[in-house]
Write an enzyme that holds these catalytic residues in place. Structure first.
Site, mmCIF file in Angstrom:
data_model
loop_
_atom_site.group_PDB
_atom_site.id
_atom_site.type_symbol
_atom_site.label_atom_id
_atom_site.label_comp_id
_atom_site.label_asym_id
_atom_site.label_seq_id
_atom_site.Cartn_x
_atom_site.Cartn_y
_atom_site.Cartn_z
ATOM 1 N N ASP A 147 0.704 -1.023 0.125
ATOM 2 C CA ASP A 147 -0.159 0.059 0.049
ATOM 3 C C ASP A 147 1.050 1.099 -0.006
ATOM 4 O O ASP A 147 1.767 1.143 0.748
ATOM 5 C CB ASP A 147 -0.884 0.205 1.209
ATOM 6 N N THR A 191 2.911 -15.226 -1.419
ATOM 7 C CA THR A 191 3.792 -14.774 -0.289
ATOM 8 C C THR A 191 5.187 -14.317 -0.767
ATOM 9 O O THR A 191 5.880 -13.553 -0.267
ATOM 10 C CB THR A 191 4.144 -16.132 0.457
ATOM 11 N N CYS A 383 -24.885 2.255 27.254
ATOM 12 C CA CYS A 383 -24.852 3.541 26.743
ATOM 13 C C CYS A 383 -25.958 3.946 25.960
ATOM 14 O O CYS A 383 -27.079 4.147 26.728
ATOM 15 C CB CYS A 383 -23.677 3.571 25.902
ATOM 16 N N LEU A 384 -26.283 3.988 24.423
ATOM 17 C CA LEU A 384 -27.536 4.151 23.905
ATOM 18 C C LEU A 384 -28.565 3.461 24.503
ATOM 19 O O LEU A 384 -29.779 3.636 24.537
ATOM 20 C CB LEU A 384 -27.261 4.047 22.343
ATOM 21 N N GLN A 387 -29.977 4.624 27.509
ATOM 22 C CA GLN A 387 -30.765 5.940 27.076
ATOM 23 C C GLN A 387 -32.387 5.366 26.520
ATOM 24 O O GLN A 387 -33.236 5.943 26.874
ATOM 25 C CB GLN A 387 -30.271 6.837 26.082
ATOM 26 N N HIS A 509 -19.345 1.614 29.148
ATOM 27 C CA HIS A 509 -19.189 0.622 28.151
ATOM 28 C C HIS A 509 -18.650 -0.604 28.954
ATOM 29 O O HIS A 509 -17.014 -0.448 28.911
ATOM 30 C CB HIS A 509 -18.456 1.124 26.953
ATOM 31 N N GLU A 511 -18.223 -3.523 28.221
ATOM 32 C CA GLU A 511 -17.502 -4.584 27.289
ATOM 33 C C GLU A 511 -15.857 -4.395 27.186
ATOM 34 O O GLU A 511 -15.311 -5.184 26.886
ATOM 35 C CB GLU A 511 -18.309 -4.605 25.979
HETATM 36 N N1 GLN Z 1 -25.499 8.840 21.188
HETATM 37 C C1 GLN Z 1 -25.498 8.616 22.511
HETATM 38 C C2 GLN Z 1 -24.764 9.917 23.203
HETATM 39 O O1 GLN Z 1 -23.718 10.476 22.463
HETATM 40 C C3 GLN Z 1 -24.817 7.306 23.075
HETATM 41 C C4 GLN Z 1 -23.663 7.275 22.432
HETATM 42 C C5 GLN Z 1 -23.233 5.721 22.772
HETATM 43 O O2 GLN Z 1 -24.096 4.679 22.805
HETATM 44 N N2 GLN Z 1 -21.770 5.349 22.838
HETATM 45 O O3 GLN Z 1 -24.848 10.128 24.284
#
Ligand code: GLN
Length: 545
Positions: A147, A191, A383-384, A387, A509, A511
């Site tokens: 590349d 290779t 997170c989302l 929400q 998060h 995870e």
């Molecule tokens: N969009 C939402 C926010 O900005 C959630 C972000 C997310 O899930 N990482 O708060």
């Protein structure tokens, strides 16, 4: 002095360079060496933070808030090497820093060039990790040899051998040996070509790791060795793993890779015996599960597994902790919108709504939350996903049918999720992302506390919007309680539903902090609840609440 290993890739992309680099790091660590890991990405974006998950998979967030390539997730899951913003650089960042120096006049009027100025910058970010006490720095070069974008990086790693001595550097090239059905043969020519390209720019690889879908016979290894100018013992087979990526380190050991690296880098004096007992045990558990559970992962990027890579990994880790096989099924949230939650989600033992950005598919996620809440199916919102849980509860329990996040509806009469600035009634909405590890205090006795068994935790964030404090009390009175907040109590970090078997939603998060040998507490308890649900689904007393 720290030694350097450089991992390059040839022939095609997606060879699993990240996994192989992580496995090498793990094997060296488990021979008692202190390792640092780094990825250099030749693309021009300054970081992957702005890149679509469709293009580049998930954005992996570190404690220090840097938004990095998902290969760093493999590094953290396989090794204990601490990762920081020095662990991932892109061409964009390198050039930005060179250009800033030029503007500040640091080049004293010289013509600024790729060689030496850009290559010097690359060398300095590599050498930054070679600190006191570090035995080996592993630097993975993204992209494929050949590349245009990779060239300055390859030139820089070539020069490092001149700077620190060839005996302190090892070049490992990962390549593909395809099987051609028509010829019924494994083909070594690609290779040979990619090694030829490396040699043209002055890099003679020391070790070739050959990805194949079948055994690489000695005769083929000899041929590769001869044409690529390496000893035959340095032609290492890395066969595809259909079962688990966690087999990769063990197969590399079987093919003698750890010994070879230690010998070539003259680390015999420092290295100890290989400790892999816990890793072998986790593979044993994976192969012999005692339970099975299914989890619906309801998101927007369902067709792209890399977009939720760490989520799937964390579910697997939680499965290992319970000797359970977790069947994670990606579900497109728009499918729920089209077909209804009953048709799509019935039969799952757990429902997980992960993070995300943008309005598409939101209503499907809200419906998934409602289904989990009303049917008493274990639920983890991230997170989302949290929400959406808050929006769902506001609409269907509190009866605020127009409740929403201001990310999706600026004029909602019930902005249950909004920017902090909106909560303070400040008109400037230029909120910046809340990123990286933040402290969170847990309420004793809650599901969250039961999982962590401690009051103060730190978890990684990547979001702009927050739970709107104005409604906290109304939510709590109706049964959605706040079980974790920032230490000053201002930011809601975790909500959970009372009277439900297991319904926890977090603004962060989790995870990103799960490891195969140490499942994340929330994922672990979520899967425990899913196993319980499968055995004996909780009775649903009053649907709707
Ligand atoms: N969009 C939402 C926010 O900005 C959630 C972000 C997310 O899930 N990482 O708060």
């Amino acid at each position: 002095m720290a030694k350097h290993i450089f991992v390059t890739g040839g022939v095609v992309s997606s060879l699993g360079k990240g996994l192989t680099s992580a496995s090498i790091g793990m094997l060296l660590e488990r021979r008692g060496l202190c390792v640092r890991m780094q990825k250099l990405d030749p693309y021009i974006n300054v970081d992957p933070g702005t890149m679509s998950p469709y293009q580049h998979g998930e954005v992996y967030v570190l404690d220090d808030g840097s938004e990095t390539d998902l290969d760093l997730g493999h590094y953290e899951r396989f090794t204990n090497s601490p990762l920081t913003r020095d662990s991932n650089y892109t061409t964009g960042q390198i050039y930005q820093s060179v250009i800033n120096k030029e503007r500040r006049g640091e080049f004293l009027g010289k013509t600024v060039q790729v060689i030496p100025h850009v290559t010097d910058e690359i060398k300095s970010v590599i050498r930054k990790l070679a600190t006191e006490g570090v035995d080996v720095v592993i630097t993975e070069i993204g992209g494929t040899v050949g590349d245009i974008e990779s060239l300055p990086f390859l030139e820089a790693i070539r020069q490092i051998a001149l700077d620190v001595g060839k005996e302190n550097c090892l070049y490992i090239h990962l390549t593909l040996i395809p099987y051609l059905k028509a010829a019924a043969e494994l083909k070594t020519k690609p290779t040979q070509h990619s090694v030829g390209q490396l040699r043209q720019i002055g890099i003679q690889p020391d070790i070739l790791i050959c990805r194949t879908d079948r055994e690489l016979p000695l005769e083929q290894r000899r041929k590769i060795a001869l044409f690529c100018n390496v000893p035959v013992e340095a032609v290492i087979e890395e066969r595809d793993k259909d079962f688990s990526i966690y087999e990769v380190p063990l197969s590399l050991v079987q093919n003698g890779l750890d010994e070879l690296i230690i010998r070539k880098l003259r680390l015999e004096g420092l290295a100890g015996p290989l400790q892999l007992d816990d890793w072998k045990e986790l593979l044993h558990v994976l192969r012999n599960p005692e339970h099975e559970v299914s989890v619906a992962v309801v998101g927007k990027y369902a067709e792209h597994r890399d977009a939720y890579k760490s989520i799937y990994e964390a579910l697997d880790h939680a499965g290992i902790a319970h000797r359970a096989q977790v069947r994670a099924q990606p579900i497109h949230s728009e499918l729920i919108q089209r077909e209804g939650p009953e048709r799509v989600l019935a039969g799952f033992d757990g429902i997980l709504v992960p993070g995300g950005f943008g309005e598409r598919g939101i209503e499907g996620k809200v419906q998934a939350v409602r289904f989990a809440r009303e049917r008493h199916i274990p639920f983890l919102g991230i997170c989302l996903g949290m929400q959406c849980a808050v929006i769902e509860f506001a609409r269907h329990v509190l009866g605020w049918t127009e409740a929403h996040s201001t990310e999706f509806d600026k004029n909602t009469p019930y902005p249950v999720i909004c920017l902090l600035d909106e909560q303070k009634k400040i008109t400037d909405k230029g909120g910046t992302m809340r990123l990286g590890a933040q402290p969170c205090v847990l309420q004793p006795g809650t599901r969250a506390w039961q999982a962590y068994q401690q009051v103060l935790i730190h978890e990684r964030h990547r979001h702009r919007y927050e739970f709107n404090n104005a409604y906290r009390q109304q939510f709590a009175q109706a049964g959605l309680i706040v079980s974790g907040t920032s230490p000053d109590g201002r930011l809601v970090e975790i909500v959970e539903l009372q009277g439900h078997p297991w319904f926890v939603a977090v603004q962060f998060h989790p995870e990103f902090k799960s490891k195969p040998t140490a499942a994340h507490p929330l994922f672990r308890n979520f899967i425990a609840a899913a196993i319980q649900h499968r055995r004996q689904p909780a009775p649903v007393a009053t649907p709707g609440v």
